[in-house]
Design an enzyme around this catalytic site. Structure first.
Site, mmCIF file in Angstrom:
data_model
loop_
_atom_site.group_PDB
_atom_site.id
_atom_site.type_symbol
_atom_site.label_atom_id
_atom_site.label_comp_id
_atom_site.label_asym_id
_atom_site.label_seq_id
_atom_site.Cartn_x
_atom_site.Cartn_y
_atom_site.Cartn_z
ATOM 1 N N ASP A 36 -4.849 23.093 -14.630
ATOM 2 C CA ASP A 36 -5.981 22.157 -14.692
ATOM 3 C C ASP A 36 -5.551 20.719 -14.468
ATOM 4 O O ASP A 36 -6.146 19.992 -13.673
ATOM 5 C CB ASP A 36 -6.682 22.267 -16.054
ATOM 6 C CG ASP A 36 -7.406 23.586 -16.225
ATOM 7 O OD1 ASP A 36 -7.614 24.285 -15.218
ATOM 8 O OD2 ASP A 36 -7.767 23.921 -17.374
ATOM 9 N N LYS A 75 -10.533 23.996 -22.080
ATOM 10 C CA LYS A 75 -11.247 25.226 -22.412
ATOM 11 C C LYS A 75 -12.604 24.903 -23.019
ATOM 12 O O LYS A 75 -12.785 23.858 -23.659
ATOM 13 C CB LYS A 75 -10.444 26.073 -23.406
ATOM 14 C CG LYS A 75 -9.101 26.551 -22.886
ATOM 15 C CD LYS A 75 -9.261 27.521 -21.737
ATOM 16 C CE LYS A 75 -7.910 28.031 -21.247
ATOM 17 N NZ LYS A 75 -8.031 28.922 -20.070
ATOM 18 N N ASP A 91 -4.683 22.043 -20.476
ATOM 19 C CA ASP A 91 -5.592 23.145 -20.155
ATOM 20 C C ASP A 91 -6.913 22.892 -20.871
ATOM 21 O O ASP A 91 -6.959 22.829 -22.106
ATOM 22 C CB ASP A 91 -4.979 24.472 -20.604
ATOM 23 C CG ASP A 91 -5.610 25.663 -19.916
ATOM 24 O OD1 ASP A 91 -6.079 25.511 -18.774
ATOM 25 O OD2 ASP A 91 -5.653 26.753 -20.516
#
Length: 341
Positions: A238, A253, A251
């Site tokens: 990412d 989420k 990352d």
């Protein structure tokens, strides 16, 4: 007188009658109690000597001081010998991955200097080839417990929403995650559209990560592919940026449930360290990453949970990732052997 004697002889000769003198000649109620059977004491039938020995032995055993040796002897008699576990060191050695590869490459720089820092974040496209992705490896090596809980959640959702409803729900979750990542790209990229940034600020997910974005700077890569040239796996990370001064693989989420602890993120830490290891071994990147960050954002705008992974924690998860990769490779080899020519 003779007549009286004759009557007495006749009565004496009759059955069940006696004129023997008795101690009680009156007919008071005391005669009832005398006719009742006396209760027998059951303890009189017990061997008193044996019983006293038993009591004495029980009392004396309670009074004795117990030692570790005597306790082990009693346990051996009752339950058998103790089966000793392997020492922790041996257990750890048994779980050590055979395909060991360092997370960091000391020969390469840990952090890019000011002259090598790109003004535009790297965006290397992911090449579709036969090399397995990080996502595929993690999916193919899930434990039976993970599979059970995932399937149970899926069946519960289907029961509530129906087959079509669950398919639509899954599609919406995927689209929301995709829009969230797009929004973050427009915010973190220096060439992002200002109008698009303003529109994204209205998103609940973006509102959720506002306090995280304040600590993010020096973006090095966005939605960029990585490949571990030694271990042969690929992935699409990412973001690579500094978080509170530490260069991290970040990352992003989304979740409908709070995940305040890193253990709530399941295999996400393994995914992050897989990207860290890949970027450190990829010639397309001129720097090394030592840390990771998992950010869990919420649709209602409540503050996201950041899970920072320092170098030590990344090293621990790196060993676990190597074991999963080793398991995947072994499964693939077995499947290839079973395939007919």
């Amino acid at each position: 007188m003779k007549a009286f004697q004759t009557i007495c002889r006749q009565l004496r000769s009759s059955k069940g009658f006696s004129l023997e003198p008795t101690a009680h000649v009156d007919f008071s109620t005391s005669s009832y109690f005398c006719s009742r059977k006396k209760k027998v004491n059951p303890y009189k039938e017990v061997d008193q000597e044996k019983y006293s020995d038993l009591v004495q032995s029980v009392l004396s055993s309670r009074g004795l001081a117990q030692t570790p040796e005597s306790l082990f002897e009693e346990d051996n008699l009752l339950y058998g010998p103790v089966s000793k576990c392997k020492p922790q060191k041996q257990d750890e050695e048994a779980k050590a991955p055979r395909n060991w590869c360092p997370l960091l490459i000391p020969e390469r720089s840990v952090k890019p200097n000011a002259t090598s820092t790109p003004t535009i974040p790297l965006r290397i496209p992911l090449q579709r080839n036969t090399i397995p992705s990080v996502t595929k490896i993690l999916q193919q090596t899930m434990t039976s417990e993970q599979i059970f809980y995932l399937e149970r959640w899926k069946q519960r959702m289907i029961l509530e929403l129906g087959e079509d409803g669950f398919a639509e729900y899954s599609s919406n979750i995927f689209l929301q995650g995709k829009r969230f990542h797009k929004a973050l790209e427009s915010i973190l990229a220096p060439q992002g559209d200002l109008k698009e940034r303003d529109e994204n600020l209205e998103s609940g997910y973006i509102e959720s990560v506002q306090h995280i974005l304040k600590d993010v700077s020096g973006v090095r890569a966005l939605e960029s592919a990585v490949q571990h040239e030694t271990l042969k796996y690929v992935g699409l990370l990412d973001c690579v940026a500094e978080y509170q001064g530490k260069l991290c693989v970040i990352d992003w989420k989304t979740s409908e449930r709070p995940k305040p602890y890193i253990r709530n993120t399941f295999d996400n830490p393994l995914q992050v360290v897989a990207y860290v290891g890949a970027i450190n071994n990829d010639v397309n990147y001129s720097f090394q990453v030592q840390c990771g960050l998992i950010v869990v954002a919420y649709k209602d705008g409540s503050p996201a949970h950041p899970h920072f992974m320092d170098t030590e924690l990344c090293s621990q998860y790196w060993a676990k990732w190597l074991l999963r990769l080793e398991e995947y490779t072994k499964k693939e080899k077995n499947q290839n052997i079973q395939k007919p020519d």
